[in-house]
Design a protein around this motif. Sequence first.
Motif, PDB file in Angstrom:
ATOM      1  N   LEU A  64      -6.383  -8.304  -1.255  1.00  0.00           N
ATOM      2  CA  LEU A  64      -5.198  -7.697  -0.647  1.00  0.00           C
ATOM      3  C   LEU A  64      -5.334  -6.182  -0.720  1.00  0.00           C
ATOM      4  O   LEU A  64      -5.860  -5.631  -1.694  1.00  0.00           O
ATOM      5  N   LYS A  65      -4.857  -5.513   0.302  1.00  0.00           N
ATOM      6  CA  LYS A  65      -4.877  -4.051   0.315  1.00  0.00           C
ATOM      7  C   LYS A  65      -4.005  -3.508  -0.813  1.00  0.00           C
ATOM      8  O   LYS A  65      -3.049  -4.160  -1.248  1.00  0.00           O
ATOM      9  N   THR A  80      -0.110  -3.456  -0.308  1.00  0.00           N
ATOM     10  CA  THR A  80       0.592  -4.706   0.011  1.00  0.00           C
ATOM     11  C   THR A  80       1.976  -4.672  -0.629  1.00  0.00           C
ATOM     12  O   THR A  80       2.090  -4.399  -1.829  1.00  0.00           O
ATOM     13  N   TYR A 122      -2.189  -7.310   5.397  1.00  0.00           N
ATOM     14  CA  TYR A 122      -2.399  -6.971   3.994  1.00  0.00           C
ATOM     15  C   TYR A 122      -3.787  -7.361   3.471  1.00  0.00           C
ATOM     16  O   TYR A 122      -4.142  -7.025   2.351  1.00  0.00           O
TER      17      TYR A 122
END
Length: 141
Positions: free
Chosen positions: A12-13, A16, A114
């Motif tokens: 996930l970034k 997020t 995300y």
Amino acid sequence: MSAIEVVLAFHLKDDTPSEVVEVLEYMIHKEKRNPEDEFDPPFKLPDHPFFQKDPYKQEWLMFCNMDQGMFASIPHANMYQYGPGDEYRVSIRTNLPVTWMEKVDDFLDWLKPYISGAGDGDEFVGYWRFENESDPVILRV
């Protein structure tokens, strides 16, 4: 009933939203669920087809650990933080009824903004395959 095996793994970034992380953690970590009624989470479900197309308001929660069909794999999901930036890593292996194929697309559509990929920005996030076929369908975001 036929089934599909779904295998997903992605990062996930960093940015997020906490609401997205909270929903994923609730789906994946059973100990975080409401002990009185797991289908009644302590948050509002996102306004996205993955959650809204769910006629019984329960399929979203079962997505990560279904065990349909004749696959040798054991459903498993995990999510944890790692690395210098404490990014989240998500891994899901689930066996869904073939009628849930659209749910896989909806799930990835919900998370697409995300997901940073399976590593180094790669778009590959996993695959799904039919019960009686050996060739997988590659999933990218």
